[in-house]
Design a protein around this motif. Sequence first.
Motif, PDB file in Angstrom:
ATOM      1  N   PHE A 189      41.012  37.921  48.546  1.00 28.92           N
ATOM      2  CA  PHE A 189      39.644  38.412  48.554  1.00 28.92           C
ATOM      3  C   PHE A 189      39.579  39.930  48.651  1.00 28.92           C
ATOM      4  N   ARG A 190      40.679  40.551  49.073  1.00 29.12           N
ATOM      5  CA  ARG A 190      40.715  42.000  49.141  1.00 29.12           C
ATOM      6  C   ARG A 190      40.677  42.601  47.737  1.00 29.12           C
ATOM      7  N   PHE A 191      41.316  41.937  46.775  1.00 31.21           N
ATOM      8  CA  PHE A 191      41.370  42.439  45.410  1.00 31.21           C
ATOM      9  C   PHE A 191      40.215  41.939  44.552  1.00 31.21           C
ATOM     10  N   LEU A 192      39.701  40.776  44.881  1.00 29.03           N
ATOM     11  CA  LEU A 192      38.610  40.168  44.115  1.00 29.03           C
ATOM     12  C   LEU A 192      37.570  39.638  45.096  1.00 29.03           C
ATOM     13  N   PRO A 193      36.658  40.497  45.528  1.00 28.47           N
ATOM     14  CA  PRO A 193      35.664  40.034  46.495  1.00 28.47           C
ATOM     15  C   PRO A 193      34.709  39.016  45.866  1.00 28.47           C
ATOM     16  N   LEU A 194      34.582  37.883  46.528  1.00 30.23           N
ATOM     17  CA  LEU A 194      33.711  36.809  46.058  1.00 30.23           C
ATOM     18  C   LEU A 194      32.680  36.494  47.138  1.00 30.23           C
ATOM     19  N   PRO A 195      31.504  36.086  46.751  1.00 34.53           N
ATOM     20  CA  PRO A 195      30.514  35.701  47.758  1.00 34.53           C
ATOM     21  C   PRO A 195      30.926  34.409  48.468  1.00 34.53           C
ATOM     22  N   ASP A 196      30.326  34.193  49.640  1.00 33.96           N
ATOM     23  CA  ASP A 196      30.603  32.960  50.385  1.00 33.96           C
ATOM     24  C   ASP A 196      30.238  31.753  49.535  1.00 33.96           C
ATOM     25  N   GLY A 197      31.080  30.762  49.552  1.00 31.68           N
ATOM     26  CA  GLY A 197      30.809  29.541  48.816  1.00 31.68           C
ATOM     27  C   GLY A 197      31.290  29.548  47.375  1.00 31.68           C
ATOM     28  N   ALA A 198      31.857  30.656  46.908  1.00 31.17           N
ATOM     29  CA  ALA A 198      32.306  30.721  45.516  1.00 31.17           C
ATOM     30  C   ALA A 198      33.454  29.742  45.259  1.00 31.17           C
ATOM     31  N   LEU A 199      34.352  29.624  46.217  1.00 34.79           N
ATOM     32  CA  LEU A 199      35.469  28.697  46.045  1.00 34.79           C
ATOM     33  C   LEU A 199      34.964  27.254  45.977  1.00 34.79           C
ATOM     34  N   SER A 200      33.947  26.936  46.766  1.00 34.80           N
ATOM     35  CA  SER A 200      33.361  25.589  46.704  1.00 34.80           C
ATOM     36  C   SER A 200      32.707  25.346  45.350  1.00 34.80           C
ATOM     37  N   LEU A 201      32.111  26.363  44.779  1.00 33.96           N
ATOM     38  CA  LEU A 201      31.499  26.229  43.464  1.00 33.96           C
ATOM     39  C   LEU A 201      32.563  25.996  42.389  1.00 33.96           C
ATOM     40  N   VAL A 202      33.693  26.679  42.507  1.00 31.25           N
ATOM     41  CA  VAL A 202      34.809  26.453  41.581  1.00 31.25           C
ATOM     42  C   VAL A 202      35.322  25.018  41.730  1.00 31.25           C
ATOM     43  N   ALA A 203      35.454  24.549  42.971  1.00 30.80           N
ATOM     44  CA  ALA A 203      35.902  23.178  43.217  1.00 30.80           C
ATOM     45  C   ALA A 203      34.901  22.172  42.651  1.00 30.80           C
ATOM     46  N   ALA A 204      33.619  22.444  42.822  1.00 29.72           N
ATOM     47  CA  ALA A 204      32.597  21.540  42.293  1.00 29.72           C
ATOM     48  C   ALA A 204      32.678  21.467  40.778  1.00 29.72           C
ATOM     49  N   THR A 205      32.951  22.592  40.140  1.00 25.56           N
ATOM     50  CA  THR A 205      33.107  22.606  38.687  1.00 25.56           C
ATOM     51  C   THR A 205      34.306  21.766  38.258  1.00 25.56           C
ATOM     52  N   ALA A 206      35.407  21.895  38.990  1.00 27.65           N
ATOM     53  CA  ALA A 206      36.599  21.102  38.671  1.00 27.65           C
ATOM     54  C   ALA A 206      36.329  19.608  38.883  1.00 27.65           C
ATOM     55  N   PHE A 207      35.630  19.264  39.957  1.00 28.90           N
ATOM     56  CA  PHE A 207      35.303  17.856  40.200  1.00 28.90           C
ATOM     57  C   PHE A 207      34.335  17.325  39.150  1.00 28.90           C
ATOM     58  N   CYS A 208      33.438  18.174  38.657  1.00 37.04           N
ATOM     59  CA  CYS A 208      32.535  17.746  37.570  1.00 37.04           C
ATOM     60  C   CYS A 208      33.336  17.399  36.317  1.00 37.04           C
ATOM     61  N   ALA A 209      34.321  18.226  36.005  1.00 34.85           N
ATOM     62  CA  ALA A 209      35.165  17.939  34.846  1.00 34.85           C
ATOM     63  C   ALA A 209      35.935  16.634  35.052  1.00 34.85           C
ATOM     64  N   GLU A 210      36.462  16.441  36.257  1.00 35.08           N
ATOM     65  CA  GLU A 210      37.183  15.198  36.559  1.00 35.08           C
ATOM     66  C   GLU A 210      36.243  13.997  36.492  1.00 35.08           C
ATOM     67  N   TYR A 211      35.021  14.169  36.988  1.00 38.70           N
ATOM     68  CA  TYR A 211      34.026  13.099  36.948  1.00 38.70           C
ATOM     69  C   TYR A 211      33.748  12.689  35.502  1.00 38.70           C
ATOM     70  N   LEU A 212      33.510  13.664  34.637  1.00 40.27           N
ATOM     71  CA  LEU A 212      33.232  13.352  33.234  1.00 40.27           C
ATOM     72  C   LEU A 212      34.422  12.675  32.575  1.00 40.27           C
ATOM     73  N   LEU A 213      35.620  13.158  32.872  1.00 36.10           N
ATOM     74  CA  LEU A 213      36.826  12.565  32.301  1.00 36.10           C
ATOM     75  C   LEU A 213      36.947  11.093  32.684  1.00 36.10           C
ATOM     76  N   PHE A 214      36.828  10.790  33.979  1.00 37.19           N
ATOM     77  CA  PHE A 214      36.989   9.404  34.416  1.00 37.19           C
ATOM     78  C   PHE A 214      35.784   8.550  34.066  1.00 37.19           C
ATOM     79  N   TYR A 215      34.590   9.141  34.006  1.00 35.54           N
ATOM     80  CA  TYR A 215      33.421   8.371  33.626  1.00 35.54           C
ATOM     81  C   TYR A 215      33.566   7.852  32.201  1.00 35.54           C
ATOM     82  N   PHE A 216      33.954   8.740  31.287  1.00 38.42           N
ATOM     83  CA  PHE A 216      34.108   8.305  29.898  1.00 38.42           C
ATOM     84  C   PHE A 216      35.386   7.492  29.700  1.00 38.42           C
ATOM     85  N   HIS A 217      36.416   7.759  30.482  1.00 36.85           N
ATOM     86  CA  HIS A 217      37.644   6.967  30.417  1.00 36.85           C
ATOM     87  C   HIS A 217      37.384   5.544  30.896  1.00 36.85           C
ATOM     88  N   SER A 218      36.518   5.394  31.892  1.00 36.46           N
ATOM     89  CA  SER A 218      36.269   4.080  32.493  1.00 36.46           C
ATOM     90  C   SER A 218      35.466   3.157  31.601  1.00 36.46           C
TER      91      SER A 218
END
Length: 154
Positions: A2-31
């Motif tokens: 964070f010293r080199f790339l300052p991010l607002p609070d909750g940014a990492l959770s937003l990145v995780a939510a985006t990754a889980f959305c991609a996983e959700y779509l993958l398994f939803y259509f796979h299922s």
Amino acid sequence: MFRFLPLPDGALSLVAATAFCAEYLLFYFHSTTHKGLEGYYHLILVLLIGLCVVSSMAGALLPASFPVDLTNGIAMTLQGLWFYQTAFSLYGPMMPNGCQLEGDRIVCGSTVSRVRGELLANVQLFSLVLGVLVAVVVSYGYAASRYGRGELGR
């Protein structure tokens, strides 16, 4: 980092939510190609991934909330454990009676066998949820007794 790339609070959770959305779509259509007992296990997986999406989004909105972080950790743990449970149940030694792997499909001999397998999946999910909650409570109790502030208990 964070010293080199300052991010607002909750940014990492937003990145995780985006990754889980991609996983959700993958398994939803796979299922959609899975039917019967295998489809039921995949449906539970998709629901657990959806819980990860929601809890990660909540973590982005409430970055300092301990209950949200705890919920997110529990959701991710359950999702990971359900992957193993699915593998052991459908492709390993825990195959429900009356069902078998034929080629690349799970085939149950009768509707009763399929329903029994789905009820077994419910029991397995409940057992995992109960086990994770017991582990969280025991861990929290240990941490509170060891590292908690003594004046709060008085």
